[in-house]
Design an enzyme around this catalytic site. Structure first.
Site, mmCIF file in Angstrom:
data_model
loop_
_atom_site.group_PDB
_atom_site.id
_atom_site.type_symbol
_atom_site.label_atom_id
_atom_site.label_comp_id
_atom_site.label_asym_id
_atom_site.label_seq_id
_atom_site.Cartn_x
_atom_site.Cartn_y
_atom_site.Cartn_z
ATOM 1 N N ASP A 548 0.842 -1.194 0.000
ATOM 2 C CA ASP A 548 0.000 0.000 0.000
ATOM 3 C C ASP A 548 0.874 1.239 0.000
ATOM 4 O O ASP A 548 2.090 1.167 0.216
ATOM 5 C CB ASP A 548 -0.945 -0.011 1.207
ATOM 6 N N GLU A 628 19.428 -23.455 -17.338
ATOM 7 C CA GLU A 628 18.778 -22.336 -16.654
ATOM 8 C C GLU A 628 19.840 -21.458 -15.985
ATOM 9 O O GLU A 628 19.797 -20.231 -16.055
ATOM 10 C CB GLU A 628 17.772 -22.848 -15.621
#
Ligand code: GLA
Length: 755
Positions: A548, A628
């Site tokens: 927030d 990867e």
């Protein structure tokens, strides 16, 4: 731009670059009304919009008419119990128990700049509340004082604008000028009444963000109905479930065009945010602290500060709305010295090891990571007390030397030798019932006497509103940070509040607890950053339950979600980006199959999605497949090369998977429009389809651009259809063609730069 009071018409004009808000005081009573909010208009005499001359809207003539007036007037600070039956902004009970109030205009002042907001902790210290700030003399503020002379209470309504923003900032402070205590039962930070005529014959859509753990901030959109549409939190944090955000928009508003009225709150605790449509189809939108679990006994001479609300009006669709929020938060809310800096690429050991790690394992992950260009190791949960699962030890912030022989110092020295930075996880607000801290201070947990508090994730919440508890918590964190070279803290919060009780409050003050809990979190993080100004703080709450604007005042980045599945992240990040800049969004590449969804996804797609946030890894680099590992340096290089565009640029949505089903695409464009990054994700293979046209956004129509495929996308296919140099106008209208890629989950990333 700025704030003007027209003496003759007695109108307040609050102006931003492209919007006007006009407030008026009614002639006889002195009600404060909002007569207009929308696109920028002349400072004309808008008093006719008060409708006080239209029967039965003549408030001063008789009491019956006042009732009619209050039933539908566009009130700026509506109170309850005096004839306005819509959701009120304020409810106050006097010492005799009456709960009606009526706030009327008393005075106003307009000043350059913007004052800080403060809250008082029980022991008397003032805490600066998170709110937008004016660093460079760009703000102007109108403060209107309203007063209820029967109660002896004043309401100070504050409106600020910045000359570089289209947002309006609103906050409210109540002051008790009487000689008796009153109870604030409800206080909204903002109320926005919109006349039915604003929308014509169609009611608007309401857009909100909702979710749960691992599914945060999905975009919800539905037509507003008569009655109330609300989102809220009563969990003591903003929550996974809803964001303090609602946008009202025309039915045909899309990402690029259309009108939107949006609101959010700079606050990390309980909130309510809603829109109520009445019998006349007028709409009242409001946002503020949730009245549930809130009661504030305001004693004579005391004041109470509500958090700051942000209002945005735009005609440029959701992209336009997001740009206003992103710029406001970057320019006037996030204070961190890291705001404009490239953040270190980190590797976090949570999904790599969970609780099962030791110094050796961490150093081996770090050393492999270092080889791939990763810059920081973050040690997650499990390094303290006897914690080997989530059943114990929160509160015992003592290094577990069985796991970490030689303590943090040995680990951080080892990392330093490798040239790796060191970050650490804390969950400071919590206590495990199985901990030395709880054994010594069972009364430090929030609880109601006689009731066994509800455990969540086997833990209780510490009553950090008590200064001795807060000081203890602070010292634990600060001592650890001083004990080794630590550059970064991940501040977690893994449960919600309930069983609200604190030993320090008398019955009359108990209703202060949830508000003061949030203020106490602010106090702790504020102190931490004061003592360790170079600390990079990342907030987190079981993933993204405390994502927030309040937390952005302290941390420039927030962990977005525990769901690191790149496909899921498309919608989680799209929702997050409605409000928050990409630079604030913690996004990591994790192992496949994904630990939460079990979905298998190529490494390059996981990378492309994470590269839209503050980039990092959340996997055991020593165990992933060789190919990867070999791809990591390339991804890290892309982050360094394009990090600035993502961090500082404007974000545009090109296509949402939620709508297209098959693909998703977005862009970040540098403010000077010289460079952009386009990410295209094919989510599903499309049988017998044609290559797709993607129309770009945000470029300079008159500049010439070249488009370069970057990373590991389908080079060959692209070479065949690559268009060469094109003008911004062409790219934004005719677009480019992206090929259909083989299989589910594939990516292409493009650099678009002026030549
Ligand atoms: C929360 C966080 C995770 C991890 C765990 C540790 O769920 O979101 O990233 O830190 O806590 O317990």
């Amino acid at each position: 731009m700025g704030i003007y009071f027209d003496e003759e018409s007695r109108l307040f004009f609050i102006e931003t670059k492209s919007t006007t808000m006009c407030l008026a005081v009614t002639d006889t009573e002195g009600f404060l009304n909002n007569v207009y909010y929308g696109a920028k208009i002349q400072r004309d005499n808008l008093r006719y919009l008060l409708r006080t001359g239209v029967g039965p809207f003549v408030p001063s003539v008789n009491e019956r008419d006042r009732g009619s007036y209050l039933d539908c007037a566009r009130m700026e600070f509506p109170s309850s119990g005096v004839g306005d039956y819509r959701p009120s902004s304020v409810t106050i009970a006097d010492c005799a128990g009456h709960d009606s109030s009526q706030f009327l205009y008393e005075s106003h002042r307009i000043y350059k700049g913007k004052e800080c907001l403060y809250a008082k902790l029980p022991e008397g210290s003032n805490v600066r509340m998170p709110a937008t700030f004016d660093g460079e003399g760009k703000a102007e503020t109108l403060e209107i004082t309203l007063s209820d002379d029967v109660l002896g209470i004043k309401a100070l309504l504050s409106y600020s604008v910045f000359d570089d923003s289209d947002a309006i900032l609103k906050s409210v402070k109540l002051v008790n000028d009487s000689d008796s205590t009153v109870i604030i039962e409800k206080l909204m930070s903002s109320c926005l009444d919109l006349d039915k005529g604003v929308w014509g014959e169609q009611t608007p859509d309401a857009v909100t963000l909702s979710g749960t753990w691992a599914r945060e901030r999905r975009i919800d959109r539905r037509p507003l109905q008569r009655g109330t549409t609300e989102v809220y939190s009563t969990r003591g944090e903003t929550s996974h479930q809803f964001q303090p955000f609602m946008a009202l928009c025309d039915r045909n508003t899309d990402d690029a065009t259309g009108r939107i009225y949006a609101q959010t709150l700079i606050w990390s605790g309980n909130f309510i945010c809603g829109s109520s449509m009445d019998q006349f189809d007028n709409i009242r939108s409001y946002i503020g602290i949730n009245p549930e679990h809130f009661k504030w006994n305001l004693k004579p001479g005391e004041s109470f500060q509500a958090p700051e609300a942000v209002l945005v009006y735009t005609e440029d669709g959701f992209d336009g709305m997001s740009h206003i929020f992103h710029d406001l938060f970057r320019d006037h809310l996030i204070r961190s010295p890291y705001l404009h800096k490239e953040r270190p690429v980190l590797i976090n050991n949570w999904e790599a090891t969970y609780f099962d790690f030791n110094t050796e394992k961490l150093l081996s992950i770090a050393s492999e990571a270092k080889k791939c260009g990763i810059e920081m190791l973050v040690m997650d949960d499990g390094w303290f007390g006897k914690r080997s699962d989530d059943n114990s030890s929160l509160g015992d912030w003592v290094v577990n030397e069985d796991k970490l022989p030689g303590g943090l110092k040995a680990l951080s020295d080892g990392l330093e030798k490798m040239g790796m930075k060191f970050g650490i996880w804390f969950e400071p607000e919590m206590v495990s019932p199985d901990s030395d801290l709880y054994l010594a201070h069972p009364d430090w947990a929030i609880a109601v006497p006689g009731r066994k508090p509800c455990k969540m994730r086997n833990q209780y919440v510490l009553d950090i509103t008590r200064s001795e508890v807060r000081d203890h918590v602070y010292k634990c964190v600060s001592d650890i940070l001083k004990s080794a070279k630590i550059s970064y803290v991940k501040w977690d919060m893994n449960r919600q509040l309930c069983d609200l009780g604190s030993t320090q409050f008398d019955p009359e003050s108990m209703g202060r607890l949830s508000y003061l809990y949030t203020i106490s979190v602010y106090d702790l993080q504020g102190r931490l950053l004061e003592e360790f100004p170079d600390l990079l703080l990342e907030n987190c709450s079981g993933g993204g339950a405390r994502y927030d604007a309040g937390m952005l005042f302290y941390s420039p980045q927030i962990w977005c979600s525990d769901d690191t599945d790149a496909y899921e992240r498309l919608s989680i990040q799209a929702g997050t980006e409605m409000l928050y800049p990409l630079s604030t969004m913690g996004a990591h590449v994790s192992a496949s199959p994904n630990h939460i969804t079990g979905r298998v996804m190529p490494f390059d797609v996981r990378g492309a999605v994470a590269l839209s946030g503050t980039f990092g890894y959340e996997l055991d680099i020593t165990k992933i497949p060789e190919e990867e590992r070999e791809a990591i340096p390339g991804q890290v290089e892309l982050y360094h090369r394009y990090g600035e565009i993502v961090r500082e640029g404007d974000y545009f949505r090109i296509a949402r998977e939620a709508e297209t089903v098959y693909f998703d695409a977005w862009m970040s464009v540098l403010k000077d429009k010289s460079k952009a990054l386009l990410t295209y994700i094919q989510c599903k293979a499309y049988p017998n389809g044609k290559a797709r046209v993607i129309r770009l956004k945000g470029l300079d129509p008159d500049s010439s651009y070249e488009i370069k495929l970057i990373g590991t996308g389908e080079k060959k296919t692209w070479e065949a259809i690559s268009p060469g140099a094109l003008s911004g106008k062409t790219l934004m209208n005719a677009g480019i063609i992206v090929p259909l890629l083989p299989g589910d989950y594939a990516q292409m990333m493009f650099e678009i730069s002026t030549i």
